[in-house]
Design an enzyme around this catalytic site. Structure first.
Site, mmCIF file in Angstrom:
data_model
loop_
_atom_site.group_PDB
_atom_site.id
_atom_site.type_symbol
_atom_site.label_atom_id
_atom_site.label_comp_id
_atom_site.label_asym_id
_atom_site.label_seq_id
_atom_site.Cartn_x
_atom_site.Cartn_y
_atom_site.Cartn_z
ATOM 1 N N HIS A 186 -3.445 -5.753 0.902
ATOM 2 C CA HIS A 186 -2.593 -5.875 2.468
ATOM 3 C C HIS A 186 -2.918 -7.485 2.798
ATOM 4 C CE1 HIS A 186 -2.488 -1.656 3.949
ATOM 5 N NE2 HIS A 186 -3.614 -1.404 3.036
ATOM 6 N N CYS A 229 0.763 -1.243 0.045
ATOM 7 C CA CYS A 229 0.097 -0.051 -0.088
ATOM 8 C C CYS A 229 0.679 1.270 0.097
ATOM 9 C CB CYS A 229 -0.931 -0.127 1.059
ATOM 10 S SG CYS A 229 -2.228 1.103 0.949
ATOM 11 N N GLU A 266 -0.973 -8.620 4.946
ATOM 12 C CA GLU A 266 -0.846 -8.845 6.681
ATOM 13 C C GLU A 266 -2.186 -8.760 6.960
ATOM 14 O OE1 GLU A 266 -0.594 -5.935 4.911
ATOM 15 O OE2 GLU A 266 -1.140 -4.331 6.276
#
Lengths: 795, 260
Positions: B203, B86, B205
């Site tokens: 993302h 990002c 994560e």
């Protein structure tokens, strides 16, 4: 080099003219009215103070206030800061309980969630600023409430917003709505703070006066909770964070008067937010608090330096002396008045332990922030403001705070409009004829912005950052996983969060409306599998000086208090926003209830979506047939009238306990609160959520529309695997809760067979005397529900 | 292995990346402050998401001048695996470590939602355990993720197999509807020519645990762990390479820091 004596003298004179502090102060003071002018011209009135309040100030001081002092009182004694009309009512709330670590009085409430952890939360409004400058109004609303949370030593973990706007048909409303959503998104996203839930209602009464209530939730270790108290005589007082400018002066005063066509001129009193600085401030303040060097800390919200200094001193019973010449500023030539009233954002007042100032400065410097000693804690109870050593204001600190501000209990009178509205009988309305008309009514309701999907809103919010969002926006309540000592060893905890209110119910009956707001918030939490713990309330009302409005306020607070007591959810903090009127027209009384619940095991949670074909659909709670105050009446018949649904708190409690027990036993596949739009909308939403249809048979006594769309309380729509139905029934028997099997999950649409119950209790077979069967394909429901708000916003 | 999670003022996914690397994947991880000038001892660098420096001026435009970025470039030029997520991707673009630029999303609004991305190449250290064509459910959350590159640049990306992820529907088809932000050719992530520097807008994560809606993102972290275990060289290369060698590598790679 030799210099002529005359030349030296001339130069020195020149310097003293330009740089002598005394002369500068005189120049400054010349621009401000004198005490005499204040008295002769009645200048307090323009600042929103009443004549008797001015007299009270003179009495407190034993002399006339100067202009700076007058400004300080005016802002702190505004309704926004002083809660002059609501403080006596707050006493009605239950505020303590076994889990309550901190009730009202601090920056936010604190609730024990076990393992040495605590939830810290509060709701705050930013209505007036958002009405004239939607982006910054909403953005700084987020900023302010977030500071209230981390100032307690808690890391902010979630934001929820409760929004009210006029009809989306109105282009100005769309401007306000999109501006507010962008403001919340722009500020919250940048902080890395997920906006995990909320609600949005649309009604003409909010057209000119939108409501923007933001709730922030933080997590803290119980032994790291920080308080906003200026203790320890001789401790330094520091200003940290952003510089001070002229923005937002008299913001709190503006928030305490009605809006009118000239309110736009007040745009300069709306503050401007800088989320980047706030993000740094969060990290730096949490680090500072963890260092143990902080004695007390408070954010500078409304009335900036004045409120933070007087409240911190007031809580400790101490005094504060500070020199505003030392406060870092962003513009030249600011007067003491402007300095003390500035509402520049992203600033904090910190009282460190003496001798540890430099340690704190180093922490803030690492985050690129200033931390400057501007004064010290004293023992004389005075807030003494100096400029380069000369006293410019000196008032008893406590007299500025809610301890010293006046309290009003105006006359309360039941509004006359209620007689007419209560006389309304929905039974006399023409009934939609046949299943097609009822199906069309359901589609209309699904597309009504109040009921329709809020995806257009929440997809602009980062609701996943921090990677704890287990159930995000669009759920009955948000669920966050709580990492902590329990991790890796047994169950992982969760917290469930919601914010809720129905202004129309409160308009029709503020007592019942207040009770329902609490009951429904608790029900939302219960539907996720969480045990409700505590409440924060945001009271949004009109001008309390009008007897009808004060009656609404009083009754709503009484309702909230009784429900909180009954349901065991104390109020740990909140906010009141009054004077929500435009040109004399008040909004619906809108008490917003934010509630936090606890899931002992976040894996044992429930969603509102139907899960599997063949699951049985069951209604927990009473079958109702009432239409008063319903969304159906408004959307389909254009009527706002009747009595809001009745609420039996005893039944409510039992239904909630049953639902929780069933979820904990793993009996339920889904649980969904029946709210606006009634059982029909709840069914449709559970279908849409699971992307699967359902077939149900709905018995009714009088009118099918009332059974479908009535908003009777204490009802939860659940689905269970067929083999669990008996156990659920048994469980329900134990709680004395009625259970009505409605049908089963499956198919590509929602099929509702309407079955009239004959007076002798016999239910007619399908299609015989009832209006027949409604059938809506999933696709049609999704289309109406999901894209409705986006369609409006493309206009 | 040890992850470096770079923290700029305004980073806000740093803690999430740290948690994914240490608590979910079970590797070592450490925060590296933006003023830090030493990445020795780290095997992989992650530039996390957020709003570095408030994203004022333009996303990533200020962060690229942070002192740590000189080291990140050095690390990358030496072949060390670098992942920009990002805002981290935006910074890599601004720093010239990856080609192209970001525009505001097509509808000019911030978008947070689940997306499906298809793995276009498994040649990078972050996709080594993926099957090409594999579809991952990974969320996005950004206002400026509309990836742009001119036609010649796009041809280059394609020719050099630098497109790592594309937005698709759940079944892996590239469709206009599955493009959430208007990115050229549905591009969600790319790599440099060597393949060791990868940037993506979604993302991973946030999708490492089923509880959060998807665990598909784990494979990206697990890939780099497997890659390094297989190679076992990145750390050694980083530690052994003296400054002179690094300068030579930089020159060979077409420019020292500051040139784009």
């Amino acid at each position: 080099m030799s210099v002529k004596p005359e030349a030296t003298q001339q130069r020195q004179e020149a310097i003293s003219q330009h740089q002598d502090p005394a002369r500068r102060r005189d120049a400054t003071r010349r621009r401000e009215p004198t005490s005499r002018q204040i008295r002769e011209e009645g200048l307090w009135r323009a600042m929103g103070l009443r004549d008797e309040e001015y007299r009270q100030i003179v009495e407190i001081l034993g002399r006339e206030p100067n202009y700076t002092e007058l400004g300080m009182y005016a802002v702190l004694w505004s309704e926004h800061c002083a809660y002059k009309h609501t403080r006596p009512l707050f006493k009605l709330f239950p505020t303590s309980g076994p889990r309550i670590l901190q009730g009202p009085g601090e920056n936010a409430g604190v609730v024990d969630i076990g393992d040495g952890q605590a939830v810290v939360f509060k709701v705050e409004s930013h209505n007036h600023p958002s009405a004239v400058e939607p982006y910054q109004g909403a953005a700084t609303g987020v900023g302010g409430i977030v500071r209230d949370i981390f100032t307690m030593g808690a890391r902010p973990v979630a934001v929820l917003d409760s929004l009210r706007f006029g009809s989306l048909e109105d282009p100005r409303v769309r401007y306000l709505f999109s501006g507010v959503v962008s403001g919340i998104s722009g500020y919250g996203n940048c902080l890395g703070l997920p906006t995990v839930g909320g609600e949005a209602y649309f009604d003409d009464c909010y057209a000119q006066n939108p409501l923007v209530n933001v709730m922030c939730v933080g997590l803290a270790k119980q032994d790291e909770i920080a308080l906003a108290s200026a203790k320890g005589v001789g401790n330094p007082v520091m200003v940290v964070g952003a510089t001070t400018g002229r923005d937002g002066i008299h913001g709190a005063t503006f928030a305490s008067v009605e809006l009118n066509e000239r309110s736009e001129e007040k745009r300069p009193s709306v503050q401007v937010g800088d989320p980047f600085t706030e993000k740094l401030l969060i990290e730096a303040c949490l680090e500072a608090i963890r260092s143990g060097a902080v004695v007390g800390i408070q954010d500078m919200g409304a009335a900036g330096l004045t409120s933070s200094a007087s409240e911190m001193a007031g809580r400790a019973g101490s005094g504060i002396e500070m020199d505003i010449a030392l406060v870092p500023r962003r513009e030249e030539g600011m007067t003491p008045y402007e300095m003390m009233l500035s509402e520049s954002q992203e600033r904090m007042l910190v009282v460190p332990q003496k001798g540890r100032e430099e340690e704190l400065m180093a922490i803030f410097a690492r985050w690129g922030l200033q931390a400057v000693v501007v004064g010290r804690v004293t023992d004389d109870g005075l807030l003494r403001v100096t400029e380069n050593g000369e006293v410019v204001a000196e008032v008893p600190a406590r007299s500025l705070t809610t301890d010293g501000a006046p309290v009003y209990r105006p006359e309360a009178r039941r509004p006359a409009y209620l007689d007419e509205l209560w006389a309304f009988d929905w039974r006399k309305l023409p009934e939609p004829e046949g299943p097609e008309a009822l199906g069309a009514a359901l589609l209309t309701l699904l597309a009504a912005p109040t009921i329709a999907s809020k995806e257009w809103v929440y997809r602009q919010y980062d609701y996943m950052v921090q990677t704890n969002t287990v159930a995000g926006p669009g759920s009955d309540a948000a669920v966050l996983r709580v990492r902590g000592p329990g991790n890796g060893k047994g169950a992982v905890k969760g917290i469930s969060l919601t914010i809720d209110s129905n202004g129309r119910y409160c308009y029709l009956d503020p007592f019942t409306g207040g009770r329902i707001a609490v009951a429904e918030a608790a029900r939302n939490l219960v539907c996720t599998g969480a045990e409700p713990l505590a409440v924060t309330d945001g009271l949004n009302f009109g001008n309390p000086e009008k007897p009808e409005i004060y009656w609404q306020l009083t009754r709503a607070v009484e309702g909230i208090a009784s429900a909180c007591r009954e349901l065991g959810t104390p109020v740990v903090g909140g906010n009141a926003s009054l004077y929500n009127e435009t040109n004399g027209e008040a909004i619906y009384p809108t008490p917003v209830i934010g509630m936090v619940g606890l899931l002992a095991d976040v894996e044992r949670r429930c969603t509102s979506a139907f899960g599997r074909e063949g699951d049985r659909i069951v209604l927990l709670g009473p079958v109702g047939e009432e239409l008063g105050g319903s969304e159906y009446l408004k959307q389909v018949h254009g009527i706002v009238a009747g009595r809001p649904p009745a609420l039996d708190l005893d039944m409510e409690k039992r239904v909630q306990k049953l639902c929780l027990a069933a979820i904990h036993r793993g009996l339920l596949r889904s649980a969904h609160d029946c709210a606006e739009g009634g059982l029909a909308v709840a069914l449709a939403e559970s279908c849409i959520g699971g992307n699967i249809g359902a077939t149900v048979r709905l018995p009714y006594r009088e009118r099918a529309d009332a059974a479908l769309f009535g908003e009777s309380q204490s009802r939860i729509l659940v689905s269970v695997a067929p083999e669990n139905l008996d156990e659920l029934r048994q469980l329900a028997g134990g709680y004395a809760v009625p259970v009505l099997p409605l049908g089963e999950v499956g198919g590509a649409g929602l099929r509702v067979e309407l079955a009239r119950i004959e007076p002798e209790g016999r239910i007619e077979p399908e299609g015989q005397t009832g209006p027949g069967t409604i059938y809506l394909p999933l696709e049609a429901m999704v289309q109406n529900w999901r894209e409705s708000i986006a369609r409006y916003m493309k206009k | 292995m040890k992850f470096a999670i770079v923290v700029f003022p305004g980073s806000n996914c740093d803690r999430d990346c740290f948690y994914a690397a240490r608590d979910v994947i079970g590797q070592e991880a450490e925060f590296v402050w933006h003023t830090h000038r030493d990445l020795s001892g780290f095997d992989c660098v992650i530039l996390p998401g957020g709003f570095s420096y408030g994203d004022y001026l333009r996303s990533g435009a200020i962060a690229r001048f942070a002192p740590v970025m000189t080291e990140v470039e050095r690390f990358a030029r030496a072949g060390g695996p670098v992942l920009g997520i990002c805002n981290g991707f935006q910074i890599l673009l601004e720093a010239g470590l990856l080609p192209g630029a970001m525009l505001r999303n097509r509808d000019l609004q911030f978008r947070c939602e689940e997306t499906f991305i298809r793995v276009e190449t498994s040649r990078t250290p972050f996709t080594g355990l993926c099957r090409e064509g594999q579809v991952l459910k990974v969320p996005i959350a950004h206002g400026e993720g509309n990836y742009f590159i001119d036609e010649a640049g796009l041809k280059d990306l394609e020719a050099n197999r630098q497109i790592v992820f594309r937005y698709t529907d759940a079944s892996g088809r590239v469709t206009p509807e599955s493009n959430p932000n208007g990115s050229v050719s549905n591009i969600a992530g790319i790599c440099n020519r060597q393949g060791n520097v990868v940037g993506l807008m979604p993302h991973p994560e946030r999708s490492c645990e089923g509880m959060l809606g998807s665990a598909d993102g784990r494979v990206i972290f697990e890939s780099v762990v497997a890659d390094l275990a297989g190679r076992g060289v990145a750390r050694a290369a980083n530690a052994l390479m003296d400054r002179q060698t690094i300068h030579q590598v930089e020159k060979a790679a077409g420019g020292a820091s500051g040139c784009r």
